[in-house]
Design an enzyme around this catalytic site. Structure first.
Site, PDB file in Angstrom:
ATOM      1  N   ASP A  99       0.870  -1.179   0.000  1.00  0.00           N
ATOM      2  CA  ASP A  99       0.000   0.000   0.000  1.00  0.00           C
ATOM      3  C   ASP A  99       0.909   1.231   0.000  1.00  0.00           C
ATOM      4  O   ASP A  99       1.713   1.410   0.930  1.00  0.00           O
ATOM      5  CB  ASP A  99      -0.868  -0.043   1.266  1.00  0.00           C
ATOM      6  CG  ASP A  99      -1.886   1.093   1.329  1.00  0.00           C
ATOM      7  OD1 ASP A  99      -1.608   2.193   0.819  1.00  0.00           O
ATOM      8  OD2 ASP A  99      -2.962   0.864   1.919  1.00  0.00           O
ATOM      9  N   ASN A 126       2.781   5.143 -10.175  1.00  0.00           N
ATOM     10  CA  ASN A 126       1.502   5.304 -10.882  1.00  0.00           C
ATOM     11  C   ASN A 126       0.275   5.146  -9.996  1.00  0.00           C
ATOM     12  O   ASN A 126      -0.804   5.625 -10.350  1.00  0.00           O
ATOM     13  CB  ASN A 126       1.488   4.251 -12.012  1.00  0.00           C
ATOM     14  CG  ASN A 126       0.136   4.055 -12.618  1.00  0.00           C
ATOM     15  OD1 ASN A 126      -0.351   4.919 -13.346  1.00  0.00           O
ATOM     16  ND2 ASN A 126      -0.502   2.926 -12.322  1.00  0.00           N
ATOM     17  N   TYR A 191      -8.232  15.905  -5.900  1.00  0.00           N
ATOM     18  CA  TYR A 191      -7.497  15.161  -6.929  1.00  0.00           C
ATOM     19  C   TYR A 191      -6.541  16.086  -7.685  1.00  0.00           C
ATOM     20  O   TYR A 191      -5.355  15.778  -7.851  1.00  0.00           O
ATOM     21  CB  TYR A 191      -8.502  14.508  -7.877  1.00  0.00           C
ATOM     22  CG  TYR A 191      -7.880  13.617  -8.915  1.00  0.00           C
ATOM     23  CD1 TYR A 191      -7.267  12.422  -8.547  1.00  0.00           C
ATOM     24  CD2 TYR A 191      -7.901  13.954 -10.264  1.00  0.00           C
ATOM     25  CE1 TYR A 191      -6.700  11.584  -9.497  1.00  0.00           C
ATOM     26  CE2 TYR A 191      -7.337  13.129 -11.220  1.00  0.00           C
ATOM     27  CZ  TYR A 191      -6.740  11.946 -10.829  1.00  0.00           C
ATOM     28  OH  TYR A 191      -6.169  11.130 -11.781  1.00  0.00           O
ATOM     29  N   THR A 226     -10.399   2.899 -17.883  1.00  0.00           N
ATOM     30  CA  THR A 226      -9.944   1.937 -16.872  1.00  0.00           C
ATOM     31  C   THR A 226     -11.034   1.877 -15.802  1.00  0.00           C
ATOM     32  O   THR A 226     -11.963   2.701 -15.810  1.00  0.00           O
ATOM     33  CB  THR A 226      -8.632   2.397 -16.195  1.00  0.00           C
ATOM     34  OG1 THR A 226      -8.945   3.507 -15.331  1.00  0.00           O
ATOM     35  CG2 THR A 226      -7.556   2.804 -17.187  1.00  0.00           C
TER      36      THR A 226
HETATM   37  N1  LIG Z   1      -8.120   6.635 -15.876  1.00  0.00           N
HETATM   38  C1  LIG Z   1      -8.043   7.961 -16.012  1.00  0.00           C
HETATM   39  O1  LIG Z   1      -8.916   8.621 -16.603  1.00  0.00           O
HETATM   40  C2  LIG Z   1      -6.835   8.694 -15.468  1.00  0.00           C
HETATM   41  C3  LIG Z   1      -6.559   9.971 -15.971  1.00  0.00           C
HETATM   42  C4  LIG Z   1      -5.451  10.671 -15.486  1.00  0.00           C
HETATM   43  C5  LIG Z   1      -4.647  10.092 -14.530  1.00  0.00           C
HETATM   44  N2  LIG Z   1      -4.941   8.853 -14.058  1.00  0.00           N
HETATM   45  C6  LIG Z   1      -4.047   8.310 -13.038  1.00  0.00           C
HETATM   46  O2  LIG Z   1      -3.503   7.114 -13.530  1.00  0.00           O
HETATM   47  C7  LIG Z   1      -3.138   6.282 -12.442  1.00  0.00           C
HETATM   48  C8  LIG Z   1      -3.684   4.897 -12.686  1.00  0.00           C
HETATM   49  O3  LIG Z   1      -5.093   4.982 -12.741  1.00  0.00           O
HETATM   50  P1  LIG Z   1      -5.977   3.966 -13.586  1.00  0.00           P
HETATM   51  O4  LIG Z   1      -6.795   4.763 -14.498  1.00  0.00           O
HETATM   52  O5  LIG Z   1      -5.149   2.885 -14.133  1.00  0.00           O
HETATM   53  O6  LIG Z   1      -6.952   3.461 -12.418  1.00  0.00           O
HETATM   54  P2  LIG Z   1      -7.200   2.024 -11.791  1.00  0.00           P
HETATM   55  O7  LIG Z   1      -7.513   1.046 -12.852  1.00  0.00           O
HETATM   56  O8  LIG Z   1      -8.170   2.255 -10.706  1.00  0.00           O
HETATM   57  O9  LIG Z   1      -5.782   1.641 -11.174  1.00  0.00           O
HETATM   58  C9  LIG Z   1      -5.278   2.277 -10.035  1.00  0.00           C
HETATM   59  C10 LIG Z   1      -4.117   1.449  -9.526  1.00  0.00           C
HETATM   60  O10 LIG Z   1      -3.576   2.123  -8.366  1.00  0.00           O
HETATM   61  C11 LIG Z   1      -3.497   1.171  -7.322  1.00  0.00           C
HETATM   62  N3  LIG Z   1      -3.628   1.813  -6.023  1.00  0.00           N
HETATM   63  C12 LIG Z   1      -4.577   2.677  -5.598  1.00  0.00           C
HETATM   64  N4  LIG Z   1      -4.369   3.004  -4.321  1.00  0.00           N
HETATM   65  C13 LIG Z   1      -3.273   2.310  -3.923  1.00  0.00           C
HETATM   66  C14 LIG Z   1      -2.565   2.201  -2.707  1.00  0.00           C
HETATM   67  N5  LIG Z   1      -2.947   2.881  -1.604  1.00  0.00           N
HETATM   68  N6  LIG Z   1      -1.487   1.417  -2.656  1.00  0.00           N
HETATM   69  C15 LIG Z   1      -1.090   0.727  -3.755  1.00  0.00           C
HETATM   70  N7  LIG Z   1      -1.718   0.773  -4.923  1.00  0.00           N
HETATM   71  C16 LIG Z   1      -2.800   1.550  -5.002  1.00  0.00           C
HETATM   72  C17 LIG Z   1      -4.629   0.186  -7.582  1.00  0.00           C
HETATM   73  O11 LIG Z   1      -4.328  -1.052  -6.976  1.00  0.00           O
HETATM   74  P3  LIG Z   1      -5.096  -1.644  -5.698  1.00  0.00           P
HETATM   75  O12 LIG Z   1      -6.480  -1.095  -5.691  1.00  0.00           O
HETATM   76  O13 LIG Z   1      -4.996  -3.110  -5.915  1.00  0.00           O
HETATM   77  O14 LIG Z   1      -4.296  -1.179  -4.524  1.00  0.00           O
HETATM   78  C18 LIG Z   1      -4.546   0.067  -9.089  1.00  0.00           C
HETATM   79  O15 LIG Z   1      -3.579  -0.871  -9.465  1.00  0.00           O
HETATM   80  C19 LIG Z   1      -3.682   6.963 -11.192  1.00  0.00           C
HETATM   81  O16 LIG Z   1      -2.630   7.669 -10.561  1.00  0.00           O
HETATM   82  C20 LIG Z   1      -4.702   7.943 -11.737  1.00  0.00           C
HETATM   83  O17 LIG Z   1      -4.854   9.071 -10.902  1.00  0.00           O
HETATM   84  C21 LIG Z   1      -6.003   8.135 -14.503  1.00  0.00           C
END
Ligand SMILES: NC(=O)c1ccc[n+]([C@@H]2O[C@H](COP(=O)([O-])OP(=O)(O)OC[C@H]3O[C@@H](n4cnc5c(N)ncnc54)[C@H](OP(=O)(O)O)[C@@H]3O)[C@@H](O)[C@H]2O)c1
Length: 301
Positions: A99, A126, A191, A226
């Site tokens: 975590d 990430n 955020y 995602t």
């Molecule tokens: N999707 C979008 O539209 C978007 C746009 C801009 C930026 N982002 C950024 O891209 C990154 C990845 O997001 P995503 O879209 O791939 O979302 P996602 O599918 O929800 O993936 C998020 C990942 O972060 C992990 N995570 C969250 N909290 C955590 C913690 N406390 N410790 C360890 N791991 C943690 C989750 O794993 P577990 O839940 O298993 O811990 C998961 O693997 C994030 O930083 C997000 O802010 C996303």
């Protein structure tokens, strides 16, 4: 479903911390021999938050190009699944449950990856969660959880990755910020603040380590398909219909959401040897959504 529900959407807010552990089966077996050549052949790549979404796509893409990938996330079943998928495809990966809010777990994760794969060549910090409430509706605990995951989590990762990279006098770190760092939404206070913080950490660290062989850059994805934005349980057909309608309304450039694999390709590009002079940068990969707005005319004119 309105904009706000998508942007705050399925982003997991404040899931409880889980016990630190590792997959027993991957513990001490030697890394597999690679069969496929690639830009990252034999490189050690660490990723936080690769049980899902962009991190998962990046883990697979790095492994496809020959990297040894150590990744974390809290959800053990998903972590093991991603590890298995990479190994079944002939790649090398190790999942470690960690975590990013918890210092001891981040440290143990980073050290475990470095010792298993002989250092850390590339780190992709990430892991992140979303939030979709205006300040007066948000609890202090929710605010803290977003900062703790998205900003402090990146700080902790860098803190423990850098000593390994300093020993080698080289390394590349990419941190996931967001287009929301540049373009806020009504519910994105926590955020957007956290993702601006990521840019600040990256800029300062780029200055601190530039002459010591370590480059850092921030990646700013736009809305990406995602679980972060996709409501849980929505049928594929409904989600496709929604996405088709959403794109032209929200992304004035390419008029569609990104796919996780497209963001992963940008990560690999930044992590490669192709940009040796790039450090401290914020790279937007958002289909043009923050570039500007098309000129709209009032209806009836
Ligand atoms: N999707 C979008 O539209 C978007 C746009 C801009 C930026 N982002 C950024 O891209 C990154 C990845 O997001 P995503 O879209 O791939 O979302 P996602 O599918 O929800 O993936 C998020 C990942 O972060 C992990 N995570 C969250 N909290 C955590 C913690 N406390 N410790 C360890 N791991 C943690 C989750 O794993 P577990 O839940 O298993 O811990 C998961 O693997 C994030 O930083 C997000 O802010 C996303």
């Amino acid at each position: 479903m309105g904009r706000r529900s998508v942007l705050g959407g399925a982003a997991a807010l404040g899931l409880a911390g889980t016990a630190f552990g590792t997959t027993a089966h991957a513990a001490d077996a030697p890394p597999k021999e690679r069969t496929r050549a690639g830009r990252f052949q034999g490189k050690s790549v660490l990723i936080t938050g690769a049980t899902s979404g962009i991190g998962r796509a990046a883990a697979k893409a790095f492994a496809d190009e020959g990297a040894h990938v150590g990744f974390c996330g809290r959800r053990v079943e998903l972590g093991r699944q991603v590890e298995r998928e990479i190994r079944d495809a002939g790649g090398e990966a190790t999942y470690v449950q960690a975590d990013v809010r918890l210092e001891a777990q981040v440290r143990a994760f980073v050290d475990r990856v470095a010792s298993r794969y002989g250092g850390i060549d590339v780190a992709f910090n990430n892991a992140g969660i979303g939030s979709g409430k205006p300040p007066h509706e948000m609890s202090v605990e929710e605010w803290d959880d977003v900062q703790s995951t998205n900003a402090r989590g990146v700080f902790l990762a860098i803190k423990y990755e850098v000593p390994h990279m300093l020993r080698a006098q080289r390394g590349v770190i990419i941190c996931t910020s967001s287009s929301a760092a540049e373009q806020a939404r009504p519910g994105s206070a926590a955020y957007s603040a956290s993702k601006r913080a990521v840019q600040g950490i990256v800029k300062a660290a780029a200055l601190a380590y530039g002459t010591r062989g370590i480059r850092l850059n921030a990646l700013l994805p736009g809305t990406t398909d995602t679980p972060f934005v996709r409501p849980p349980g929505i049928p594929d057909a409904d989600w496709s219909t929604y996405k088709r309608a959403w794109g032209p309304l929200n992304v004035d450039g390419l008029e569609r959401m990104a796919e996780a694999e497209e963001i992963a390709r940008a990560v690999l590009g930044l992590a490669s040897d192709d940009f040796p002079y790039m450090t401290g940068a914020s790279i937007t990969v958002d289909g043009g959504s923050t570039t500007g707005r098309k000129m709209l005319q009032p209806s009836g004119t």
